[in-house]
Design a protein around this motif. Structure first.
Motif, mmCIF file in Angstrom:
data_model
loop_
_atom_site.group_PDB
_atom_site.id
_atom_site.type_symbol
_atom_site.label_atom_id
_atom_site.label_comp_id
_atom_site.label_asym_id
_atom_site.label_seq_id
_atom_site.Cartn_x
_atom_site.Cartn_y
_atom_site.Cartn_z
ATOM 1 N N VAL A 1 19.618 -102.024 -59.003
ATOM 2 C CA VAL A 1 19.918 -100.594 -58.515
ATOM 3 C C VAL A 1 18.596 -99.926 -58.494
ATOM 4 O O VAL A 1 17.745 -99.974 -59.543
ATOM 5 N N ALA A 2 18.303 -99.154 -57.144
ATOM 6 C CA ALA A 2 17.086 -98.485 -56.932
ATOM 7 C C ALA A 2 17.036 -97.089 -57.807
ATOM 8 O O ALA A 2 18.239 -96.684 -57.983
ATOM 9 N N PRO A 3 15.935 -96.696 -58.288
ATOM 10 C CA PRO A 3 15.834 -95.127 -58.766
ATOM 11 C C PRO A 3 16.314 -94.300 -57.656
ATOM 12 O O PRO A 3 16.049 -94.421 -56.518
ATOM 13 N N ARG B 1 17.020 -91.729 -66.678
ATOM 14 C CA ARG B 1 17.245 -93.131 -66.004
ATOM 15 C C ARG B 1 17.295 -93.007 -64.492
ATOM 16 O O ARG B 1 17.281 -94.038 -63.695
ATOM 17 N N THR B 2 17.554 -91.901 -63.841
ATOM 18 C CA THR B 2 17.564 -91.986 -62.618
ATOM 19 C C THR B 2 16.067 -92.114 -62.010
ATOM 20 O O THR B 2 16.142 -92.507 -60.833
ATOM 21 N N GLN B 3 15.031 -92.163 -62.722
ATOM 22 C CA GLN B 3 13.734 -92.384 -62.290
ATOM 23 C C GLN B 3 13.521 -94.196 -62.661
ATOM 24 O O GLN B 3 12.681 -94.713 -62.029
ATOM 25 N N VAL B 4 14.314 -94.536 -63.529
ATOM 26 C CA VAL B 4 14.182 -95.990 -63.857
ATOM 27 C C VAL B 4 14.988 -96.897 -63.265
ATOM 28 O O VAL B 4 14.296 -98.186 -62.650
ATOM 29 N N GLY B 5 16.301 -96.580 -62.810
ATOM 30 C CA GLY B 5 17.112 -97.462 -62.179
ATOM 31 C C GLY B 5 17.553 -98.505 -62.947
ATOM 32 O O GLY B 5 17.528 -98.447 -64.368
ATOM 33 N N ALA B 6 17.985 -99.416 -62.480
ATOM 34 C CA ALA B 6 18.712 -100.537 -63.215
ATOM 35 C C ALA B 6 18.487 -101.880 -62.434
ATOM 36 O O ALA B 6 18.200 -101.782 -61.174
ATOM 37 N N PRO B 7 18.817 -103.111 -62.994
ATOM 38 C CA PRO B 7 18.777 -104.413 -62.231
ATOM 39 C C PRO B 7 19.631 -104.309 -61.070
ATOM 40 O O PRO B 7 20.891 -104.070 -61.281
#
Length: 390
Positions: free
Chosen positions: A172-174, A164-170
């Motif tokens: 939130v940048a990876p 998830r550190t590569q994906v990020g979140a709405p």
């Protein structure tokens, strides 16, 4: 097929004109889509080859029709315009023209339908498979069960491996650079042998999913309550990637599919390793089992080790081996039965060196719930056997 490959080369050359891409998109994903891909993935099955050829054939036919129709239209507009002295025709119908514009499209449709129908029929022929795998779609991962052929009994879940550190979140940048196989990597790959016909049975346990590997020419919906099937026969060793292509919820983009095609020798090694892993997990003494699970396992242990003396009916051999059906030991406290099974008594050998903690717990649970036995302490967990060994 030669023209199809030339067309593919042309499209690949066009795709190389792409520039100014982010670092993670510059390298093609192994077995997955290419950078700014303008065409189908490289086929590795006969079905995918046929789909690719038909795709190119249809495009050529459409292009020819486009050129012919618009060519005639523009020629008519330019050569028969009023400004050069042409006048409109006075006839209102032409039998020859009507026959032509009926027959010609009919022949075109037939010419397109014949190769397409041949391929569709071949896609549905799942008979004589060397290997059968059941795939179950679920939010949001895939479950695989090897049902028939070498590897029968293997089962596992396959989930996204991209952190998830590569994906990020709405919003939130990876925080980590994206890898070459971003969102196209899993923790457990499907492994199949090369040049073997593999039948895939698809279903789902929640919503509709779709199991898709473009390089195989495979796309099959997985529908809850229904069973569908498809097949492939990969002709090249390698790793091939796909995704769920049916909108199945908020994590739809996180359901990749990875199939690793290996040699027969490597497949045999994988099967052996996988079965050992499954056996180790199954015999984990810390695992908590249900009564039904232990009874099912215990029945097999009993049939393999106990039935010769105590009989399938649990009645034993009078004067030689005691009955387990209605036995006070079996109906009593489980600690007493565990001690006898593990340490032996009279003609009963010790089984603690022969059977695992799970097997001992299973066979004891089986005897306490079988025949006429309805023991109060009706279940023994492997952890209890492990504790009793100390």
């Amino acid at each position: 097929m030669k023209h199809a490959k030339r067309f593919k080369s042309f499209m690949l050359g066009a795709s190389l004109l792409a520039a100014n891409l982010p670092a993670w998109a510059v390298v093609d994903s192994q077995g997955g889509p290419a950078v700014r891909q303008l065409n189908l993935q490289t086929p590795v099955t006969q079905i995918a080859e046929q789909i690719y050829s038909i795709h190119n054939l249809m495009l050529v036919i459409c292009l020819v029709i486009f050129i012919a129709v618009f060519g005639v239209m523009f020629y008519s507009i330019l050569k028969h315009r009023k400004s050069v002295g042409h006048e409109a025709a006075t006839f209102h119908e032409s039998t020859a023209v009507e026959i032509a514009w009926t027959v010609v499209p009919f022949l075109i449709v037939i010419g397109m339908a014949l190769p397409a129908t041949k391929t569709v029929v071949a896609m549905k022929d799942t008979s004589n498979a060397d290997l059968t795998i059941k795939v179950t779609g679920m939010q949001w991962k895939w479950g695989y069960d090897y049902l028939k052929g070498e590897g029968e009994g293997i089962s596992f879940l396959s989930t996204l491996a991209t952190p998830r550190t590569q994906v990020g979140a709405p919003g939130v940048a990876p925080t980590e650079a994206r890898g070459d196989n971003y969102l196209l990597e899993v923790d457990n790959q499907v492994v199949v042998p090369v040049n073997k016909k593999v039948r895939m049975i698809t279903t789902a346990n929640d919503v509709i999913h779709s199991w898709t590997i473009p390089a195989f020419g495979v796309k099959q919906d997985a529908i809850p309550g229904f069973v569908r099937d498809t097949w492939f026969k990969a002709e090249k060793i390698g790793t091939y990637r796909g995704q769920c292509v049916e909108l199945c919820g908020k994590e739809h983009a996180f359901m990749p599919i990875v199939v690793n095609v290996v040699s027969d020798e490597d497949y045999k090694k994988w099967v052996e390793t996988k079965k050992k892993e499954m056996a180790a997990k199954a015999d984990d003494p810390n695992k908590v089992w249900t009564v039904d699970e232990l009874k099912q396992r215990g029945e097999k242990v009993y049939a393999a080790n106990c039935v010769a003396c105590h009989q399938a009916s649990g009645k034993g051999v009078p004067g030689a081996f005691p009955a387990l059906d209605g036995s006070a030991v079996v109906a009593g406290e489980k600690a007493g039965q565990m001690a006898i099974v593990m340490n032996g008594k009279n003609g009963m050998p010790s089984w603690k060196a022969t059977l695992s903690d799970t097997e001992i717990a299973a066979v004891i649970t089986y005897t306490r719930n079988n025949w006429s036995n309805k023991s109060a302490e009706n279940i023994v967990q492997p952890a209890e056997v492990l504790a009793a060994r100390k």
